[in-house]
Design an enzyme around this catalytic site. Structure first.
Site, PDB file in Angstrom:
ATOM      1  N   ASN A 152      23.051   5.086-100.148  1.00  0.00           N
ATOM      2  CA  ASN A 152      23.440   6.434 -99.719  1.00  0.00           C
ATOM      3  C   ASN A 152      23.998   7.251-100.878  1.00  0.00           C
ATOM      4  O   ASN A 152      23.766   8.455-100.980  1.00  0.00           O
ATOM      5  CB  ASN A 152      24.498   6.351 -98.616  1.00  0.00           C
ATOM      6  CG  ASN A 152      23.909   5.919 -97.287  1.00  0.00           C
ATOM      7  OD1 ASN A 152      22.810   6.342 -96.934  1.00  0.00           O
ATOM      8  ND2 ASN A 152      24.623   5.080 -96.563  1.00  0.00           N
ATOM      9  N   HIS A 196      23.907   4.268 -86.832  1.00  0.00           N
ATOM     10  CA  HIS A 196      22.952   3.197 -87.148  1.00  0.00           C
ATOM     11  C   HIS A 196      23.594   1.833 -87.394  1.00  0.00           C
ATOM     12  O   HIS A 196      23.325   0.853 -86.694  1.00  0.00           O
ATOM     13  CB  HIS A 196      22.162   3.556 -88.416  1.00  0.00           C
ATOM     14  CG  HIS A 196      21.565   4.915 -88.419  1.00  0.00           C
ATOM     15  ND1 HIS A 196      20.410   5.228 -87.756  1.00  0.00           N
ATOM     16  CD2 HIS A 196      21.944   6.072 -89.033  1.00  0.00           C
ATOM     17  CE1 HIS A 196      20.092   6.490 -87.955  1.00  0.00           C
ATOM     18  NE2 HIS A 196      21.021   7.025 -88.733  1.00  0.00           N
ATOM     19  N   ASP A 197      24.375   1.744 -88.476  1.00  0.00           N
ATOM     20  CA  ASP A 197      24.735   0.426 -89.011  1.00  0.00           C
ATOM     21  C   ASP A 197      25.608  -0.445 -88.099  1.00  0.00           C
ATOM     22  O   ASP A 197      25.434  -1.676 -88.085  1.00  0.00           O
ATOM     23  CB  ASP A 197      25.410   0.587 -90.389  1.00  0.00           C
ATOM     24  CG  ASP A 197      24.441   1.140 -91.419  1.00  0.00           C
ATOM     25  OD1 ASP A 197      23.218   0.998 -91.228  1.00  0.00           O
ATOM     26  OD2 ASP A 197      24.908   1.718 -92.415  1.00  0.00           O
ATOM     27  N   ASP A 211      28.025   2.735 -92.273  1.00  0.00           N
ATOM     28  CA  ASP A 211      28.349   1.417 -92.843  1.00  0.00           C
ATOM     29  C   ASP A 211      29.850   1.163 -92.674  1.00  0.00           C
ATOM     30  O   ASP A 211      30.272   0.044 -92.360  1.00  0.00           O
ATOM     31  CB  ASP A 211      28.058   1.377 -94.341  1.00  0.00           C
ATOM     32  CG  ASP A 211      26.614   1.666 -94.687  1.00  0.00           C
ATOM     33  OD1 ASP A 211      25.857   0.732 -94.935  1.00  0.00           O
ATOM     34  OD2 ASP A 211      26.247   2.859 -94.704  1.00  0.00           O
ATOM     35  N   THR A 230      23.169  -3.590 -94.354  1.00  0.00           N
ATOM     36  CA  THR A 230      23.105  -2.268 -93.717  1.00  0.00           C
ATOM     37  C   THR A 230      22.779  -1.171 -94.738  1.00  0.00           C
ATOM     38  O   THR A 230      23.031   0.004 -94.494  1.00  0.00           O
ATOM     39  CB  THR A 230      24.433  -1.933 -92.989  1.00  0.00           C
ATOM     40  OG1 THR A 230      25.477  -1.879 -93.961  1.00  0.00           O
ATOM     41  CG2 THR A 230      24.767  -2.951 -91.919  1.00  0.00           C
ATOM     42  N   ASP A 253      26.112   0.021 -98.105  1.00  0.00           N
ATOM     43  CA  ASP A 253      26.126   1.164 -99.027  1.00  0.00           C
ATOM     44  C   ASP A 253      26.915   2.323 -98.410  1.00  0.00           C
ATOM     45  O   ASP A 253      26.350   3.398 -98.191  1.00  0.00           O
ATOM     46  CB  ASP A 253      24.689   1.610 -99.372  1.00  0.00           C
ATOM     47  CG  ASP A 253      23.913   2.123 -98.154  1.00  0.00           C
ATOM     48  OD1 ASP A 253      24.248   1.726 -97.019  1.00  0.00           O
ATOM     49  OD2 ASP A 253      22.987   2.941 -98.347  1.00  0.00           O
ATOM     50  N   PHE A 263      15.251   5.284 -94.159  1.00  0.00           N
ATOM     51  CA  PHE A 263      15.877   5.362 -95.483  1.00  0.00           C
ATOM     52  C   PHE A 263      16.051   4.006 -96.177  1.00  0.00           C
ATOM     53  O   PHE A 263      15.659   3.834 -97.331  1.00  0.00           O
ATOM     54  CB  PHE A 263      17.240   6.070 -95.364  1.00  0.00           C
ATOM     55  CG  PHE A 263      17.984   6.175 -96.666  1.00  0.00           C
ATOM     56  CD1 PHE A 263      17.617   7.096 -97.631  1.00  0.00           C
ATOM     57  CD2 PHE A 263      19.060   5.330 -96.939  1.00  0.00           C
ATOM     58  CE1 PHE A 263      18.294   7.186 -98.844  1.00  0.00           C
ATOM     59  CE2 PHE A 263      19.747   5.407 -98.138  1.00  0.00           C
ATOM     60  CZ  PHE A 263      19.363   6.341 -99.096  1.00  0.00           C
ATOM     61  N   ASN A 264      16.654   3.028 -95.508  1.00  0.00           N
ATOM     62  CA  ASN A 264      16.964   1.760 -96.190  1.00  0.00           C
ATOM     63  C   ASN A 264      15.703   1.073 -96.711  1.00  0.00           C
ATOM     64  O   ASN A 264      15.724   0.456 -97.786  1.00  0.00           O
ATOM     65  CB  ASN A 264      17.706   0.801 -95.252  1.00  0.00           C
ATOM     66  CG  ASN A 264      19.135   1.234 -95.001  1.00  0.00           C
ATOM     67  OD1 ASN A 264      19.697   2.012 -95.770  1.00  0.00           O
ATOM     68  ND2 ASN A 264      19.717   0.749 -93.917  1.00  0.00           N
TER      69      ASN A 264
END
Ligand code: BDR
Ligand code: CA
Length: 315
Positions: free
Chosen positions: A41, A243-244, A16, A127, A11, A169-170
Site C-alpha cells: 500500500n 478486506h484484510d 491491515d 494481507t 502492508d 491489488f495484492n
C-alpha cells in the site's frame, strides 16, 4: 478450537491495521509469533513503521516485528496512496513508535521459525502483496511441510479488479510471488474481493466501534472513517470494504463464511490482465483444487465479532 500459531505478513494499510488489532485481541485462539511487513500500500519504510505503531496502540510492544522485501520479485512496486493516504494509515495520529524493529530480515525470520517448528504447525496470514511469502518458498522449499495453512487476502472473481479491470491489488503488485504461493501445495483459504466487498464499514458500524471508547477502537474508527471517504465514492455504496480482517475473522469464526474448493491460477504474462486470478469455480478444468475460495460472509456476524473483540482493549 486449538490455539493456532500464526505469522501475519502485511502492508498497513488501514484494513491491515484492523486485522492486526483483531488478532491481538484474540490470544485464546491465536498466538502471534511475529508480524512481518512488506512493501505494498505504501513503501516498506512506512509499512514496517505502521505495524509498530499498531503494536504500540494495542499495548503489544512485545510482538517481534520484521521488515521484509521492499519491492516485488520481478515487477516495479505499485503503491496505493490514493486509497490509504500518504501514510498508509491516514485517520490515525502518526508518532514514532516504541515497538522496536527487529534486525533480522522478515524472510529469514519466517524461514527460521518454520524450520524450528513441528510439521503443519504454523499458519501464515498474508494481507499484502505476496513477495515475502513467495521469496520464502522460492528460497527454502524445505519449510513447506511446516506450514499448516495459508489464509490470504487476495484475488477476485465475480467482482472484477479493484486496481486494474482484471486484478485485485495484492495479486497485481506481485503476481510472480502469488503464482509461487498458490502453486505451493499447502492448504490455502483466500479472501478475495467477492467476499471482502460484502463487509462494508457503514457509518453505523464504525460508530458502534467508536463508542467502545478505548484507544484501539478510537484508532480503528478514525482509520475506517478515512478509508470510507475514498471507497464509498468509488463503489457508490455506504462504507468501505474491510478486506484484510476477513482473514483473521475466518480463523476465529469460520462458520461466518462460505467457500468452495477450486483451482486458482495467476496471470503473470499478459500486460492487459496481469495479476488476474483465473478461478475455476465450476470445475471446468482438471487443474488441482489449490484454494478454498471464500464467496460469502455473514457481514453482521463479522462486525459483531470485530466489535466484541475491539471492546476487550478497554478491559
Ligand atoms: C487489498 O489491497 C490493499 O489496498 C488492502 O490493504 C487489501 O489488502 C485489497 O485489494
Ligand atoms: Ca493489505
Amino acid at each position: 478450537m486449538s490455539r493456532q500459531r500464526i505469522i501475519i505478513d502485511c502492508d498497513p494499510g488501514q484494513d491491515d491495521a484492523v486485522a492486526l488489532f483483531l488478532a491481538m485481541a484474540s490470544p485464546a485462539e491465536l498466538e502471534i509469533l511475529g508480524i512481518t511487513a512488506v512493501a505494498g500500500n505504501v513503501p516498506l519504510e512506512l509499512t514496517q513503521r505502521n505495524v509498530r505503531l499498531m503494536c504500540d496502540i494495542a499495548g503489544h510492544v512485545d510482538i517481534p516485528v520484521f521488515a521484509g522485501c521492499d519491492r516485488p520479485m520481478v515487477r516495479d512496486l505499485l503503491t496505493a496512496e490514493k486509497v490509504h493516504g500518504k501514510t498508509g494509515i491516514d485517520g490515525v495520529e502518526i508518532v514514532e513508535p516504541t515497538t522496536p524493529l527487529q534486525e533480522q530480515h522478515a524472510v529469514d525470520f519466517i524461514v527460521e521459525t518454520l524450520r524450528a517448528a513441528e510439521d503443519e504447525s504454523v499458519t501464515l496470514v498474508p494481507t499484502g502483496p505476496l513477495t515475502n511469502i513467495g521469496t520464502v518458498i522460492d528460497r527454502a522449499p524445505d519449510v513447506l511441510p511446516k506450514i499448516r495453512q495459508l489464509v490470504i487476502m487476495g484475488g477476485a472473481m465475480r467482482e472484477g479488479g479493484n486496481y486494474s479491470p482484471s486484478a485485485e491489488f495484492n495479486i497485481l503488485v506481485d503476481p510472480h510471488a502469488a503464482d509461487i504461493v498458490f502453486g505451493c501445495g499447502r492448504p490455502i483459504t483466500s479472501m478475495g474481493l467477492d467476499v471482502t466487498h460484502q463487509v462494508l464499514s457503514t457509518r453505523a458500524r464504525v460508530e458502534r466501534i467508536r463508542q467502545l471508547g478505548n484507544p484501539v477502537a478510537e484508532a480503528t474508527a478514525g482509520m475506517l472513517g478515512f478509508f470510507e471517504r475514498h471507497d464509498s465514492k468509488k463503489y457508490g455504496v455506504e462504507g468501505a470494504p474491510l478486506h484484510d480482517p476477513c482473514t483473521i475473522a475466518w480463523l476465529l469464526a469460520p462458520q461466518l463464511f462460505e467457500g468452495r474448493f477450486c483451482n486458482l491460477s495467476v496471470e503473470t504474462r499478459s500486460e492487459l490482465t496481469m495479476g488476474h486470478t483465473a478461478i475455476d469455480f465450476w470445475h471446468v478444468t482438471e487443474r488441482p483444487h489449490n484454494v478454498n475460495w471464500i464467496c460469502s460472509v455473514d457481514a453482521d456476524g463479522f462486525y459483531d465479532l470485530l466489535t466484541e473483540r475491539l471492546g476487550r482493549f478497554g478491559d
